[in-house]
Design a protein around this motif. Structure first.
Motif, short mmCIF file in Angstrom:
data_model
loop_
_atom_site.label_atom_id
_atom_site.label_comp_id
_atom_site.label_asym_id
_atom_site.label_seq_id
_atom_site.Cartn_x
_atom_site.Cartn_y
_atom_site.Cartn_z
N ILE A 124 0.84 -1.20 0.00
CA ILE A 124 0.00 0.00 0.00
C ILE A 124 0.87 1.25 0.00
O ILE A 124 0.63 2.20 -0.76
N GLU A 125 1.91 1.26 0.84
CA GLU A 125 2.77 2.44 0.92
C GLU A 125 3.44 2.74 -0.43
O GLU A 125 3.50 3.89 -0.86
N LYS A 126 3.93 1.71 -1.08
CA LYS A 126 4.61 1.91 -2.36
C LYS A 126 3.64 2.41 -3.43
O LYS A 126 3.93 3.38 -4.14
N VAL A 127 2.51 1.75 -3.54
CA VAL A 127 1.56 2.10 -4.60
C VAL A 127 0.91 3.45 -4.32
O VAL A 127 0.71 4.26 -5.25
N ALA A 128 0.60 3.73 -3.07
CA ALA A 128 -0.01 5.02 -2.73
C ALA A 128 0.94 6.17 -3.05
O ALA A 128 0.51 7.25 -3.48
N ALA A 129 2.24 5.94 -2.85
CA ALA A 129 3.24 6.97 -3.19
C ALA A 129 3.36 7.16 -4.70
O ALA A 129 3.55 8.28 -5.19
N ASP A 130 3.22 6.08 -5.44
CA ASP A 130 3.34 6.14 -6.90
C ASP A 130 2.10 6.73 -7.56
O ASP A 130 2.17 7.22 -8.69
N PHE A 131 0.95 6.67 -6.86
CA PHE A 131 -0.31 7.17 -7.42
C PHE A 131 -0.94 8.15 -6.42
O PHE A 131 -1.94 7.84 -5.75
N PRO A 132 -0.37 9.35 -6.31
CA PRO A 132 -0.83 10.31 -5.28
C PRO A 132 -2.25 10.81 -5.48
O PRO A 132 -2.83 11.38 -4.55
N GLU A 133 -2.82 10.61 -6.66
CA GLU A 133 -4.19 11.06 -6.89
C GLU A 133 -5.23 10.03 -6.45
O GLU A 133 -6.41 10.35 -6.32
N GLN A 134 -4.78 8.80 -6.21
CA GLN A 134 -5.70 7.74 -5.82
C GLN A 134 -5.89 7.77 -4.30
O GLN A 134 -4.94 7.76 -3.53
N LYS A 135 -7.14 7.77 -3.86
CA LYS A 135 -7.43 7.80 -2.44
C LYS A 135 -7.45 6.38 -1.86
O LYS A 135 -7.97 5.44 -2.48
N PHE A 136 -6.90 6.25 -0.63
CA PHE A 136 -6.86 4.97 0.07
C PHE A 136 -7.41 5.14 1.49
O PHE A 136 -7.00 6.05 2.22
N ILE A 137 -8.32 4.26 1.89
CA ILE A 137 -8.71 4.11 3.30
C ILE A 137 -8.03 2.83 3.78
O ILE A 137 -8.33 1.74 3.29
N VAL A 138 -7.10 2.97 4.70
CA VAL A 138 -6.25 1.86 5.13
C VAL A 138 -6.63 1.45 6.55
O VAL A 138 -6.75 2.31 7.44
N TYR A 139 -6.83 0.16 6.77
CA TYR A 139 -7.28 -0.32 8.07
C TYR A 139 -6.31 -1.37 8.65
O TYR A 139 -5.56 -2.03 7.94
N ASP A 140 -6.34 -1.47 9.95
CA ASP A 140 -5.60 -2.49 10.71
C ASP A 140 -4.09 -2.41 10.53
O ASP A 140 -3.38 -3.39 10.67
#
Length: 385
Positions: A124-140
């Motif tokens: 998640i960290e890698k992909v979220a950094a590569d796609f800053p326009e994509q929103k993520f709700i991250v749990y647990d």
């Protein structure tokens, strides 16, 4: 020309049939293809297009535990907020984590991706950094927002160590009681799935709770190595029961169902996890339910629902992490008829007192998330002493 028109009409009929099929399957979200996803854009009550949410599960749905709990929050939000949702199950295959997230981001199709657990954190960290326009709700799991990264994400995590502390305290009290399922040997057990920070956080809280009540009570623990192998989980639980444990706490998702089965087979006690597993099991196997003393429940369904609510109404805060423990009503242990058939009112009153001490801060429960490897090993070493 007539042939082309006939072909076109047939295609439309087939598409309509497929959409109808998806609608029927939406009532049973046991697999991604059965999730209530729609193939065409529909209008919301406000006249816009449906917002689209995809939930990525490191393991699988149908576990009567963690994944089902998250999906319940997603599907309730879909119903209440008119969302289009889809589930993707990775079945514990680590090689699918990053490629799946990348594919979802590249599609540009999803307004928000719901994903989580420590097992998915790195991807998640890698992909979220590569796609800053994509929103993520991250749990647990907890993302590190201190560097200013992940402004497109928010993360939320239940304080599983606090719920596990109550379970450990209850186990230490109950193992001393005379009963149909106890043996008087002052030993309790724990079976985890794959070893990660979240599972160890449960373990640390459990050991701390046991030792708070009785420093002499021993805690046996072992790991399945994954979250699917019910046969191995059952084997590990039976081994602990045969070594003198009369209560075993399972934190192993689908694999943990094997621990519940072992409790029935050995006429001992199990502690469930994530959802009230005694109530979940009672229709299919009420005898197993009778052996589940309590469950350490995460309120992830509520937390995920609330995040999606905030996302829809525009009040969600990105770039922050939240923890939810006993005081935030993000964790607790269950108290139902099965509990009360095993546990006395006096013992439950003592647990209520301990709960209030944790909420007030009088009891500070240690967490595997923030401790060093050396500290974690010290607590593990103390378990059998």
């Amino acid at each position: 020309m007539r042939k082309k028109m006939l072909s076109f009409l047939l295609c439309l009929a087939m598409a309509a049939s497929m959409l109808a099929g998806c609608g029927k399957k939406a009532e049973e979200p046991a697999a991604p293809e059965e999730a209530p996803a729609q193939a065409e854009e529909e209008s919301t009550e406000s006249g816009g297009e449906k917002q689209k949410v995809v939930a990525v599960f490191n393991t699988n749905l149908g576990d009567k535990s963690f994944s089902d709990l998250v999906w319940a929050g997603v599907t309730k939000a879909a119903e209440d907020f008119n969302l289009e949702v889809k589930a993707i199950e990775l079945m514990g295959d680590a090689t699918k984590q990053e490629p799946t997230l990348v594919e979802l981001c590249e599609s540009g199709e999803w307004d928000v991706i719901v994903a989580g657990t420590f097992n998915l954190k790195e991807a998640i960290e890698k992909v979220a950094a590569d796609f800053p326009e994509q929103k993520f709700i991250v749990y647990d799991t907890e993302l590190d927002f201190s560097t200013g990264d992940y402004a497109n994400c928010c993360s939320v995590m239940c304080k599983q160590n606090e719920g596990a502390f109550l379970a450990g305290a209850l186990a230490a009290m109950q193992t001393k009681e005379e009963g149909d399922y106890t043996n008087g040997e002052n030993i309790v057990g724990f079976v985890g799935g794959g070893e990660n920070s979240a599972i160890n956080d449960f373990l640390v809280g459990y050991i701390e709770g046991v030792k708070y009540v009785d420093p002499e009570c021993k805690v046996l623990f072992s790991y399945v190595g994954d979250f699917k192998n019910t046969a191995k989980a059952k084997e590990l639980a039976i081994a602990q029961y045969q070594q003198g444990a009369d209560i075993v706490f399972q934190v192993a998702s689908s694999a943990g169902l094997g621990v519940l089965d072992a409790a029935k087979a050995e006429n001992r006690i199990a502690i469930g996890v994530d959802q009230d597993q005694a109530l979940l099991m009672e229709d299919n196997d009420p005898e197993i339910s009778a052996h589940i003393m309590t469950s350490v429940v995460k309120k992830l369904d509520v937390l995920i629902y609330d995040k999606l609510d905030a996302f829809v109404n525009g009040s969600i805060t990105w770039g922050v992490h939240e923890n939810a423990g006993l005081s935030e009503q993000g964790m607790d242990i269950t108290d139902n008829d099965y509990t009360r058939a095993i546990v006395s009112e006096e013992t439950l009153s003592k647990i209520d007192e301990i709960r209030e001490k944790v909420i007030s801060g009088e009891i500070q429960v240690k967490s595997a998330i923030t401790m060093s490897t050396e500290e974690l090993n010290e607590i593990k070493d103390s378990a059998a002493k």
